[in-house]
Design a protein around this motif. Structure first.
Motif, PDB file in Angstrom:
ATOM      1  N   UNK A 116       0.817  -1.214   0.000  1.00 38.70           N
ATOM      2  CA  UNK A 116       0.000   0.000   0.000  1.00 38.70           C
ATOM      3  C   UNK A 116       0.848   1.260   0.000  1.00 38.70           C
ATOM      4  N   UNK A 131       2.347   2.676   2.581  1.00 41.27           N
ATOM      5  CA  UNK A 131       2.184   3.482   3.787  1.00 41.27           C
ATOM      6  C   UNK A 131       3.518   3.517   4.527  1.00 41.27           C
ATOM      7  N   UNK A 188       4.383   4.877   7.091  1.00 43.83           N
ATOM      8  CA  UNK A 188       4.360   4.871   8.549  1.00 43.83           C
ATOM      9  C   UNK A 188       4.319   3.451   9.098  1.00 43.83           C
ATOM     10  N   UNK A 229       2.857  -0.441  21.259  1.00 47.16           N
ATOM     11  CA  UNK A 229       1.878   0.584  21.653  1.00 47.16           C
ATOM     12  C   UNK A 229       2.207   1.949  21.102  1.00 47.16           C
ATOM     13  N   UNK A 230       3.374   2.098  20.467  1.00 48.03           N
ATOM     14  CA  UNK A 230       3.697   3.385  19.851  1.00 48.03           C
ATOM     15  C   UNK A 230       2.603   3.757  18.838  1.00 48.03           C
ATOM     16  N   UNK A 231       2.108   2.749  18.113  1.00 48.21           N
ATOM     17  CA  UNK A 231       1.003   2.994  17.178  1.00 48.21           C
ATOM     18  C   UNK A 231      -0.305   2.449  17.731  1.00 48.21           C
ATOM     19  N   UNK A 232      -0.242   1.274  18.362  1.00 50.53           N
ATOM     20  CA  UNK A 232      -1.470   0.633  18.821  1.00 50.53           C
ATOM     21  C   UNK A 232      -1.746   1.008  20.271  1.00 50.53           C
ATOM     22  N   UNK A 233      -1.794   2.329  20.517  1.00 51.22           N
ATOM     23  CA  UNK A 233      -1.892   2.835  21.892  1.00 51.22           C
ATOM     24  C   UNK A 233      -3.163   2.393  22.587  1.00 51.22           C
ATOM     25  N   UNK A 234      -4.255   2.381  21.853  1.00 52.10           N
ATOM     26  CA  UNK A 234      -5.537   2.057  22.442  1.00 52.10           C
ATOM     27  C   UNK A 234      -5.551   0.636  22.999  1.00 52.10           C
ATOM     28  N   UNK A 240      -3.635   0.500  26.196  1.00 48.37           N
ATOM     29  CA  UNK A 240      -4.389   1.074  27.324  1.00 48.37           C
ATOM     30  C   UNK A 240      -5.353   0.044  27.885  1.00 48.37           C
ATOM     31  N   UNK A 297     -27.249   6.852  -0.826  1.00 48.42           N
ATOM     32  CA  UNK A 297     -25.821   7.090  -0.628  1.00 48.42           C
ATOM     33  C   UNK A 297     -25.518   7.511   0.809  1.00 48.42           C
ATOM     34  N   UNK A 317     -22.885   5.620   3.387  1.00 47.77           N
ATOM     35  CA  UNK A 317     -21.788   6.293   4.085  1.00 47.77           C
ATOM     36  C   UNK A 317     -21.863   6.010   5.575  1.00 47.77           C
ATOM     37  N   UNK A 318     -23.100   5.991   6.114  1.00 46.45           N
ATOM     38  CA  UNK A 318     -23.259   5.736   7.545  1.00 46.45           C
ATOM     39  C   UNK A 318     -22.838   4.323   7.898  1.00 46.45           C
ATOM     40  N   UNK A 346     -20.181   3.044   7.106  1.00 45.38           N
ATOM     41  CA  UNK A 346     -18.783   3.169   7.512  1.00 45.38           C
ATOM     42  C   UNK A 346     -18.686   3.356   9.015  1.00 45.38           C
ATOM     43  N   UNK A 347     -19.628   4.139   9.577  1.00 46.92           N
ATOM     44  CA  UNK A 347     -19.601   4.361  11.023  1.00 46.92           C
ATOM     45  C   UNK A 347     -19.871   3.055  11.767  1.00 46.92           C
ATOM     46  N   UNK A 364      -7.006   5.108  16.048  1.00 49.15           N
ATOM     47  CA  UNK A 364      -6.651   3.895  15.317  1.00 49.15           C
ATOM     48  C   UNK A 364      -5.161   3.571  15.432  1.00 49.15           C
ATOM     49  N   UNK A 365      -4.282   4.539  15.149  1.00 45.85           N
ATOM     50  CA  UNK A 365      -2.854   4.259  15.225  1.00 45.85           C
ATOM     51  C   UNK A 365      -2.100   5.366  15.932  1.00 45.85           C
ATOM     52  N   UNK A 366      -2.812   6.038  16.841  1.00 44.87           N
ATOM     53  CA  UNK A 366      -2.124   6.984  17.717  1.00 44.87           C
ATOM     54  C   UNK A 366      -1.574   8.185  16.969  1.00 44.87           C
ATOM     55  N   UNK A 371       1.487   8.089  12.432  1.00 43.48           N
ATOM     56  CA  UNK A 371       1.464   7.740  11.004  1.00 43.48           C
ATOM     57  C   UNK A 371       0.872   8.780  10.046  1.00 43.48           C
TER      58      UNK A 371
END
Lengths: 424, 359, 153
Positions: free
Chosen positions: A208, A210, A212, A238-243, A246, A336, A340-341, A343-344, C113-115, C128
């Motif tokens: 992809x 990305x 990051x 956890x630097x990225x997957x902080x949640x 926690x 439409x 879109x909703x 997605x939520x 999602x990724x802080x 990111x």
């Protein structure tokens, strides 16, 4: 000097002199005089280095010459350049490479002249790394600066062609670490690159694009490369997957894993072959992770079952709403906003999956309820669209009945009229 | 009461004298009389377009920021907005179809011959105006397909030698397709083209009234030799009632299409997004588009696309001036023009189908 | 269209034709004009276009708090900073399109999602996200907080 022949000889000599002067002058105007390349450009490998190859090097672009690392006098022609008096040292041995690079790269005042924002602690970091520690004991098979960064055609890390650009790092590390013959004698596996290549992080980075997404150095460090410790691996994730961290920290698993000496995230997700997680991890099949430790039938197994069934419930309601919206769309109805909703609703499902790391079914259920509410609203919108479609078709039928009546009526009227009176 | 009204009009406008010729108007009856309906149906569809177009104008907003949303609003919030919009879109396509059919029926029935050359000319101009309506109207919802179809279409216009670039800039309101193009197309679609079309329709109808209905050559000769065989019907009320039937059927078809196959909204145009795969123009431009796609890049020394455009331009011109070429009327001349008509029709249908089947 | 022999038409037949024609015409005209008349009545929700949205009323937000609202088809974030200034940003994270939120302890915009972290101007400062968040113009119009697209130049 009056004969034509003499004039010709004179002209030829003049031409030769002019050319020589021009060439010399031209060389004087070059970046920095580097006579070494005059010979080495024409030699065979491994002694070959052309001007073109060296011009790719960031050091050459900044005005350094061969003598900056190899010593000698780059202004002298031929073998005079390789003068011991001028400090020529020839090929730099592997055991001397880190110190040689560090001579400039650890000198903050010196580096400030070229790039003030470049770090100058690479060498000291290296000394703490596994590579550096083995190197200090005399092992020259380990990576030194030039193995990763290259030499003579060295590009900065931000250059996509550089061996240490994020997209290329895994490849660079694998040159040794995936070579089982080379790694013989060391006690670590050689399947990391193969495993990483199957992972979701590799997919994000290489497929992809990305930047990051993590590669080897993101979790292991670059100059201070070492595997993160068992208790600290979750700090890396956890630097990225902080949640998730926690949630995990507030859960019962934190203490349990710590006392068992288990490496946090890696236990369920792996370290290199981190695949895209699926709900099957919560199930009881081959992908199941919970049941590796827990006993079937106990409270934790039941909690696992509850969380899994909640996720499946939400997933189902999203899919049902999607289906109805699809039917409405193909009948030409405008849905439409509901699409879109959706997605939520999908976001809510993602959030619920993250909340699993709290290992508390009631928290997961809360997120699921939110998602189910949204999906239900969208399902309603889809059903309303279908109802509207049916209303329209009824209206059409109604209008068509009258249209047909009129057409039939006209037809009969015309016939009747023309029976009673001739047409022309 | 009707007689009182007539008397009132007569005292001021010589009403009876005015409508006298209309009452006497007749329509010839023969095996091919059914083709006479097509012109009227096209006119009816145009009137539907004007009506639904005016209704749409009450809610539509031109402008890159609002156009798509306003059409979405019409489709979802305005009561029966979906019906008006879908009828407008379907009737547009149907109108161009009947216009083409009407044109080809005139060719095959040789109705363009002297003295009806100007009727043919005004009709061809009307056909071009109708296609202009289609092209300009297609952009107005400002969705992705329309945006890129307009881009490609105006790009092709830019390939015309000498004047092409200026023509393209004139159409686009600039170098690229932007909100300025939308505003311009809106102006064309609701003001310029309707004005010109109304004028031409009046001329076209006046000419048709003046010359009366043409009769195919075969039937003409037969009737000339034996006048007793002439069969006609009065326009009012006999033909008019039949025409009304045709119009009602067309209305029913339109309503059915609008309710069962509503016109789609699409996604809002994003000028910076890459072109989606499979852009193509509306079906009535497809045969030209497909031809241009298939012409090799270079024909002799000239650019293939330019050659294609010039060939179509020349063909269009010759077609418009057809009556002036077909003076002979019978014999070999007749066979040639019939052949040309069949070739044109077959080519258009074949290239249109090809354009849709090929990916 | 054949010419038939003139004949007397039965009264019953005549009636049928009258009913068909009359009823058909009346019914079809009603079926045409009913939708048109309904169409002419403006719907209750006026179309605001995609250029501006009323996000909330003055006083709805306290300092150092935020609200997610819809701008066009995507979510947006209206926040009132600690100093009372309003800011409106796109709430779609530039990394993988999760919906961001305002963290009133960090005084920054955070993506769960990724802080990823953004400052109050939408600039991506950590994590990111590769690009800043899009920003909108905020105006107070009477009692309404109106968020609109920024004008060019």
């Amino acid at each position: 000097m009056d004969t034509w022949q003499n004039r010709g000889i004179f002209a030829a000599r003049l031409l030769l002199l002019a050319t020589a002067l021009l060439l010399c002058g031209g060389r004087l105007c070059a970046q920095a005089q580097n006579t070494c390349l005059d010979c080495h450009g024409a030699l065979d490998p491994p002694l070959q280095l052309t001007e073109q190859q060296f011009s790719n090097d960031i050091h050459a672009q900044k005005g350094l010459t061969c003598a900056s690392c190899h010593g000698g006098d780059p202004t002298k022609a031929d073998m005079d350049a390789m003068s011991k008096a001028a400090g020529f040292r020839g090929k730099v041995e592997r055991k001397d490479v880190p110190e040689l690079c560090g001579r400039c790269h650890s000198d903050t005042a010196f580096m400030r002249k070229y790039n003030p924002s470049l770090r100058t602690d690479q060498f000291s970091q290296y000394k703490t790394s596994v590579h550096g520690r083995l190197f200090a004991k005399g092992d020259t098979k380990v990576a030194v600066c030039i193995d990763c960064h290259g030499v003579h055609g060295l590009r900065p890390a931000s250059d996509a062609r550089s061996k240490v650009h994020p997209l290329n790092i895994a490849q660079t590390c694998s040159r040794c670490h995936a070579d089982s013959a080379y790694m013989k004698g060391y006690s670590i596996p050689t399947d990391q690159f193969a495993r990483y290549s199957s992972s979701v992080h590799h997919d994000a980075l290489a497929v992809r694009g990305d930047l990051s997404a993590p590669t080897c150095t993101t979790c292991h460090g670059n100059h201070g490369a070492a595997p993160p410790g068992v208790d600290t691996v979750k700090n890396v994730c956890s630097k990225c997957h902080a949640f998730q961290e926690q949630m995990f920290d507030k859960s019962t698993h934190k203490a349990a894993f710590q006392s068992a000496g288990l490496p946090g995230c890696v236990v369920c997700h792996g370290n290199h072959a981190i695949s895209h997680p699926s709900d099957e991890k919560l199930d009881a099949g081959p992908q199941a992770v919970c049941m590796r430790c827990h006993t079937p039938g106990d409270a934790c197994d039941r909690a696992r079952g509850d969380m899994l069934s909640g996720l499946m419930r939400l997933d189902d309601s999203i899919k049902t709403a999607d289906k109805v919206l699809g039917v409405a769309e193909s009948s030409g109805m405008e849905v439409s906003q509901a699409r879109l909703d959706q997605d939520q609703a999908r976001d809510a499902l993602t959030k619920a999956r993250v909340t699993i790391h709290s290992f508390k079914p009631e928290l997961v259920e809360h997120d699921i309820q939110e998602g189910v509410k949204i999906a239900a609203k969208n399902l309603q919108a889809g059903q309303a669209a279908l109802a509207e479609r049916d209303y329209r078709r009824k209206g059409l039928g109604f209008a068509l009945v009258f249209i047909l009546m009129t057409v039939l009526g006209l037809f009969l009227y015309i016939r009747q009229m023309e029976q009673e009176a001739p047409k022309s | 009461m009707l007689t009182r009204g007539r008397q009132w009009l007569n005292q001021r406008f010589h009403w009876d004298d005015l409508i006298g010729p209309l009452k006497k108007k007749t329509v010839p009856i023969h095996g091919l009389s059914y083709w006479y309906f097509l012109g009227g149906v096209t006119l009816f569809l145009f009137m539907i377009q004007v009506g639904t177009g005016i209704l749409l104008l009450l809610y539509y907003r031109p402008g890159a920021n609002e156009a798509f949303e306003s059409v979405q609003y019409i489709m979802t919030r305005v009561q029966f907005g979906w019906l008006i919009r879908s009828i407008h879109s379907w009737a547009a396509n149907l109108m161009i179809l009947t216009a083409f059919a009407h044109m080809f029926s005139v060719v095959f029935l040789r109705a363009y011959r002297k003295p009806r050359e100007l009727t043919w000319l005004s009709g061809m101009l009307l056909l071009f105006l109708a296609m202009g309506f289609g092209f300009s109207g297609y952009l107005l919802p400002w969705n992705t397909l329309a945006f890129f179809a307009t881009k490609v279409g105006t790009e092709i216009t830019g390939q015309v030698p000498f004047i092409g670039h200026r023509l393209m800039v004139f159409l686009r309101g600039g170098e690229d397709v932007t909100g300025a193009t939308l505003t311009r197309f809106f102006g064309f679609h609701v003001a310029v083209l309707p004005g010109l079309t109304t004028l031409l329709i009046l001329i076209h109808l006046a000419l048709v009234q003046y010359f009366g209905m043409s009769v195919p050559p075969g039937v003409e000769t037969r009737w000339k030799s034996s006048p007793g065989q002439v069969r006609e019907m009065k326009f009012f009320p006999n033909f008019a009632l039949r025409e009304l039937m045709a119009w009602y059927i067309a209305l029913g078809v339109l309503g059915a299409m609008a309710a069962i196959l509503p016109w789609e909204l699409g996604t809002k145009a994003d000028p910076f997004a890459p072109a989606p795969a499979g852009i193509r123009p509306e079906w009535y431009f497809m045969f030209m588009f497909q031809t241009l796609k298939k012409i090799p890049a270079k024909v002799w020394f000239a650019d293939g696309e330019v050659v294609g455009i010039l060939v179509f331009g020349a063909a269009g011109l010759i077609w418009t001036l057809l009556p002036f070429f077909d003076q002979a009327g019978r014999g070999r001349g007749r066979k040639f023009f019939m052949g040309a008509g069949i070739f044109a029709l077959t080519y258009i249908i074949a290239m249109t189908v090809y354009g849709y089947l090929a990916k | 269209m054949k010419t038939e022999e003139p004949a007397r038409i039965q009264p019953a037949r005549r009636r049928l034709v009258e009913v068909l024609l009359g009823g058909g015409v009346l019914g079809s005209i009603t079926a045409f004009f009913y939708p048109v008349l309904r169409y002419l009545i403006p719907p209750p929700v006026a179309d605001l276009g995609s250029d501006e949205v009323v996000a909330c009323k003055v006083g709805d937000l306290k300092p150092n708090s935020s609200k997610i609202f819809r701008f066009g088809t995507r979510p947006a974030l209206l926040l009132m900073a600690a100093d009372g200034e309003y800011r409106a940003l796109s709430a779609v994270c530039t990394h993988l399109s999760c919906t961001v939120q305002y963290c009133n302890d960090l005084h920054q915009v955070w993506c769960a999602c990724h802080n990823g972290l953004y400052d109050l101007n939408g600039r991506n400062i950590s994590g990111p996200p590769p690009r800043p968040l899009g920003s909108y113009a905020v105006h107070v119009r009477g009692d309404d907080i109106v968020v609109s697209r920024k004008r060019e130049g």
